[in-house]
Scaffold this motif. Structure first.
Motif, short mmCIF file in Angstrom:
data_model
loop_
_atom_site.label_atom_id
_atom_site.label_comp_id
_atom_site.label_asym_id
_atom_site.label_seq_id
_atom_site.Cartn_x
_atom_site.Cartn_y
_atom_site.Cartn_z
N GLN A 212 -1.12 0.63 5.84
CA GLN A 212 -2.43 0.05 6.13
C GLN A 212 -2.51 -0.33 7.61
OE1 GLN A 212 -3.22 -4.02 4.70
NE2 GLN A 212 -5.15 -3.24 3.89
N TYR A 213 -3.71 -0.20 8.17
CA TYR A 213 -4.02 -0.70 9.51
C TYR A 213 -5.03 -1.83 9.36
CZ TYR A 213 -1.93 3.51 11.49
OH TYR A 213 -1.06 4.51 11.85
N TYR B 248 -0.10 -2.81 11.96
CA TYR B 248 0.24 -1.71 11.05
C TYR B 248 1.27 -2.20 10.06
CZ TYR B 248 2.39 2.54 9.25
OH TYR B 248 2.89 3.50 8.42
N THR C 140 -2.98 0.53 -3.92
CA THR C 140 -2.55 -0.84 -3.61
C THR C 140 -1.92 -1.43 -4.85
OG1 THR C 140 -4.35 -1.12 -2.02
CG2 THR C 140 -3.30 -3.13 -2.83
N VAL D 33 -7.25 1.93 4.91
CA VAL D 33 -6.23 2.29 3.94
C VAL D 33 -6.46 3.73 3.49
CG1 VAL D 33 -5.24 1.76 1.67
CG2 VAL D 33 -6.11 -0.07 3.09
N HIS E 145 0.85 -1.18 0.00
CA HIS E 145 0.00 0.00 0.00
C HIS E 145 0.88 1.24 0.00
CE1 HIS E 145 -3.43 -2.55 0.87
NE2 HIS E 145 -2.68 -3.15 1.76
N ALA F 274 -10.11 -3.34 7.63
CA ALA F 274 -8.97 -2.80 6.89
C ALA F 274 -9.15 -1.30 6.73
CB ALA F 274 -8.88 -3.47 5.52
#
Length: 133
Positions: A58-59, A86, A119, A109, A54, A107
């Motif tokens: 991203q988390y 993370y 992505t 983002v 990403h 998710a």
């Protein structure tokens, strides 16, 4: 304020996912200066993403089951409900449900400068990579 319209659950495409993986959108940008997309993603046992990265990181918040997250170094991190993983910008990785259990995560983002390249999808992971071998 308003309640967001309902969006039907969709099955993720086989070019990017192996096994059964479903997506439920939660939030997407409304204004030009908004960039966060949030979704619930559900993985059947052994379901997994392909390798990807990403642009802005991203988390992932695991809400059910056991998640398995892999890196190019061969490491696998198991994440349990209530834990948030993370992934930094540009790091190639994959996500999956652990063997024998379903897994669900939220998710989060942030879109890149060009949302179409937020992505970057790569090749599918192998069974050995999934098993940490």
């Amino acid at each position: 304020m308003h309640i967001e319209p309902e969006v039907p659950t969709s099955k993720n495409p086989p070019e990017r996912f192996a096994g059964d993986v479903w997506l439920d959108p939660i939030a997407s940008p409304h204004e030009d200066d908004q960039h966060m997309t949030v979704a619930t993603v559900r993985f059947a046992p052994g379901g997994r993403t392909a390798w990807h990265s990403h642009e802005k990181g991203q988390y992932l918040r695991v809400t059910q089951g056991v998640g398995r997250f892999g890196t190019r170094t061969g490491g696998i991190i198991e994440v349990h409900p209530g834990q948030t993983l993370y992934t930094p910008p540009g790091e190639e990785h994959w996500h999956a449900a652990a063997p024998g259990v379903f897994m669900e995560h939220i998710a989060m983002v942030e879109s890149g400068d060009d949302p179409a390249t937020s992505t970057t999808w790569l090749e599918h992971i192998t069974d050995d990579e999934y098993e940490g071998r």
